[in-house]
Design an enzyme around this catalytic site. Structure first.
Site, mmCIF file in Angstrom:
data_model
loop_
_atom_site.group_PDB
_atom_site.id
_atom_site.type_symbol
_atom_site.label_atom_id
_atom_site.label_comp_id
_atom_site.label_asym_id
_atom_site.label_seq_id
_atom_site.Cartn_x
_atom_site.Cartn_y
_atom_site.Cartn_z
ATOM 1 N N HIS A 160 0.818 -1.230 0.000
ATOM 2 C CA HIS A 160 0.000 0.000 0.000
ATOM 3 C C HIS A 160 0.846 1.272 0.000
ATOM 4 O O HIS A 160 0.324 2.360 -0.285
ATOM 5 C CB HIS A 160 -0.930 0.034 1.221
ATOM 6 C CG HIS A 160 -1.959 -1.058 1.225
ATOM 7 N ND1 HIS A 160 -2.889 -1.208 0.222
ATOM 8 C CD2 HIS A 160 -2.201 -2.071 2.106
ATOM 9 C CE1 HIS A 160 -3.661 -2.263 0.484
ATOM 10 N NE2 HIS A 160 -3.255 -2.805 1.616
ATOM 11 N N ASP A 196 -2.360 -10.668 -2.251
ATOM 12 C CA ASP A 196 -2.911 -10.208 -0.979
ATOM 13 C C ASP A 196 -4.406 -9.912 -1.161
ATOM 14 O O ASP A 196 -4.842 -9.576 -2.275
ATOM 15 C CB ASP A 196 -2.165 -8.932 -0.557
ATOM 16 C CG ASP A 196 -2.541 -8.429 0.829
ATOM 17 O OD1 ASP A 196 -1.784 -8.667 1.781
ATOM 18 O OD2 ASP A 196 -3.608 -7.767 0.958
ATOM 19 N N HIS A 198 -5.991 -7.388 -0.330
ATOM 20 C CA HIS A 198 -6.197 -5.972 -0.664
ATOM 21 C C HIS A 198 -5.432 -5.584 -1.930
ATOM 22 O O HIS A 198 -4.338 -6.104 -2.183
ATOM 23 C CB HIS A 198 -5.732 -5.096 0.497
ATOM 24 C CG HIS A 198 -6.373 -5.434 1.803
ATOM 25 N ND1 HIS A 198 -5.782 -6.288 2.717
ATOM 26 C CD2 HIS A 198 -7.560 -5.063 2.333
ATOM 27 C CE1 HIS A 198 -6.578 -6.417 3.769
ATOM 28 N NE2 HIS A 198 -7.666 -5.688 3.562
ATOM 29 N N ASP A 285 -3.987 -12.980 3.703
ATOM 30 C CA ASP A 285 -5.255 -12.531 4.293
ATOM 31 C C ASP A 285 -6.440 -12.955 3.426
ATOM 32 O O ASP A 285 -7.591 -12.600 3.710
ATOM 33 C CB ASP A 285 -5.263 -11.012 4.572
ATOM 34 C CG ASP A 285 -4.605 -10.184 3.498
ATOM 35 O OD1 ASP A 285 -4.289 -10.718 2.423
ATOM 36 O OD2 ASP A 285 -4.391 -8.978 3.742
HETATM 37 N N1 Q9C Z 1 -9.995 -2.775 11.117
HETATM 38 C C1 Q9C Z 1 -2.380 -5.278 4.152
HETATM 39 O O1 Q9C Z 1 -2.960 -6.341 4.157
HETATM 40 N N2 Q9C Z 1 -7.639 -1.325 7.291
HETATM 41 N N3 Q9C Z 1 -2.961 -4.161 4.615
HETATM 42 C C2 Q9C Z 1 -8.391 -2.432 7.795
HETATM 43 C C3 Q9C Z 1 -9.580 -3.209 9.822
HETATM 44 C C4 Q9C Z 1 -6.637 -1.495 6.349
HETATM 45 C C5 Q9C Z 1 -4.290 -4.174 5.105
HETATM 46 C C6 Q9C Z 1 -9.263 -2.032 8.924
HETATM 47 C C7 Q9C Z 1 -6.179 -2.857 5.995
HETATM 48 C C8 Q9C Z 1 -4.837 -2.820 5.328
HETATM 49 C C9 Q9C Z 1 -0.982 -5.188 3.682
HETATM 50 ZN ZN ZN Z 2 -3.970 -7.247 2.741
#
Ligand code: Q9C
Ligand code: ZN
Length: 344
Positions: A160, A196, A198, A285
């Site tokens: 990100h 991933d 995301h 994830d």
């Molecule tokens: N409470 C990666 O997997 N916000 N980043 C989630 C959950 C952002 C994930 C909120 C998630 C980013 C690298």
């Molecule tokens: Zn992620």
């Protein structure tokens, strides 16, 4: 397969993050890497290597030097202001506000150089992220020296992080640093496959107008999933990079069958590109038990992913990204890596 392990990951240890109006225990925690390390060792995957320091220059090839300097010094600035807990941004230069002037205020620069309030900056964020990039470069060295593959075990994750901002738990974009270093070492076509949950908005943006790095990603549809503002299917690259970006958004809750169908579509694009190196942004994830994500992969699917990537046939550098079902991620990662390279 050798693993490059960034032991300094533990310097980045957020306690809490914001979620629905509350501070909740952080999801991106040191125990994640501890569990992966234990699983890698138990599986006797191969030698463990320490990161070799390649300096700041390879990071500056993809990140703005002023941004890197900011992250490096941010904790000291926050401390000098009397900050007690972890540092969070509070204001951003969104539409109609100016981002071409850089106010000396720490709060202003914290917002200028970030994309969300979900990424705590801690006393050791820079140390952990810097050495994560070094671990990635060390893994790349292994592959360039003739190893068929390598795995980089590090955190915080990277995909990100953009050229000049942190966010989504990421500070330094390890995949982008490694891809650029591979080109600087003489390669001409590098592909990044991001699995991933995301979308890797930082990686996409860094290479969006370039043809020498093909970015392909499978992820939760940004209509409902973080990072929301990038990762749609109509983002195909710009200028010289037109046609070298491919997004495969899937609805939250997508079936494993749909996920593997999208994987085939992504690999078809990458095969046509014929990369000299494949970098895999390996977030797990996508696991059914992940607390913040909504795909359903499990051990057999992670193993199948590894097998399929091996069949793709390219030199492959695996970089650890997300995965928040802490106790499971070691087994999930090892399933991918052993699927790729079964033990003799
Ligand atoms: N409470 C990666 O997997 N916000 N980043 C989630 C959950 C952002 C994930 C909120 C998630 C980013 C690298
Ligand atoms: Zn992620």
């Amino acid at each position: 397969m050798k693993t490059v392990y960034n032991a300094r990951h533990a310097a980045h240890a957020a306690t809490h993050e914001f979620f629905r109006g509350r501070l909740v225990p952080a999801f991106e925690v040191p125990a994640r890497a501890d569990y992966v390390l234990a699983a890698v060792q138990a599986a006797q995957l191969g030698a463990l290597l320490e990161p070799v320091d390649h300096g700041l220059a390879p990071l500056e090839r993809v990140h703005a030097p002023a941004y890197l300097r900011f992250v490096q010094g941010a904790w000291a600035e926050w401390q000098a202001l009397g900050g007690e807990g972890d540092a969070f941004p509070a204001v951003w230069p969104v539409r109609s506000l100016r981002s071409d002037v850089v106010p000396p205020s720490f709060a202003a620069r914290m917002g200028l150089y970030s994309m969300d309030s979900g990424t705590p900056l801690t006393s050791g964020s820079w140390e952990a992220a810097y050495w994560g990039a070094q671990a990635s470069l060390t893994g790349l060295d292994q592959v360039l020296a003739g190893e068929r593959s390598a795995y980089v075990l590090t955190r915080p994750p990277g995909h990100h992080a953009g050229a000049d901002f942190f966010g989504g738990y990421c500070f330094v974009n390890n995949a982008a640093v490694a891809a650029q270093a591979a080109l600087d070492a003489g390669l001409q076509r590098v592909a990044i496959l991001d699995v991933d949950y995301h979308h890797g908005n930082g990686t996409q943006a860094i290479f969006y107008d370039r043809a020498d790095v093909f970015y392909a990603s499978l992820h939760g549809d940004p209509q409902t999933e973080f990072p929301f503002f990038l990762g749609h299917a109509d983002e195909t690259g710009a200028g010289a990079g037109q046609g070298f970006n491919a997004n495969f958004p899937l609805p939250a809750g997508a079936s494993n069958e749909a996920w593997f169908t999208a994987l085939e579509a992504a690999l078809e694009r990458l095969q046509a590109y014929a990369p000299e190196l494949l970098i895999v942004s390996l977030g797990v994830d996508t696991y059914g038990g992940d607390p913040i994500s909504h795909f359903k992969l499990d051990r057999p699917e992670f193993s199948r992913l590894g097998q399929r990537l091996a069949a793709f046939g390219a030199r492959t550098l695996f970089l650890q990204e997300g995965g928040y079902a802490t106790e499971a991620i070691g087994h999930n990662v090892v399933a991918v890596l052993q699927g790729f390279e079964p033990r003799p």
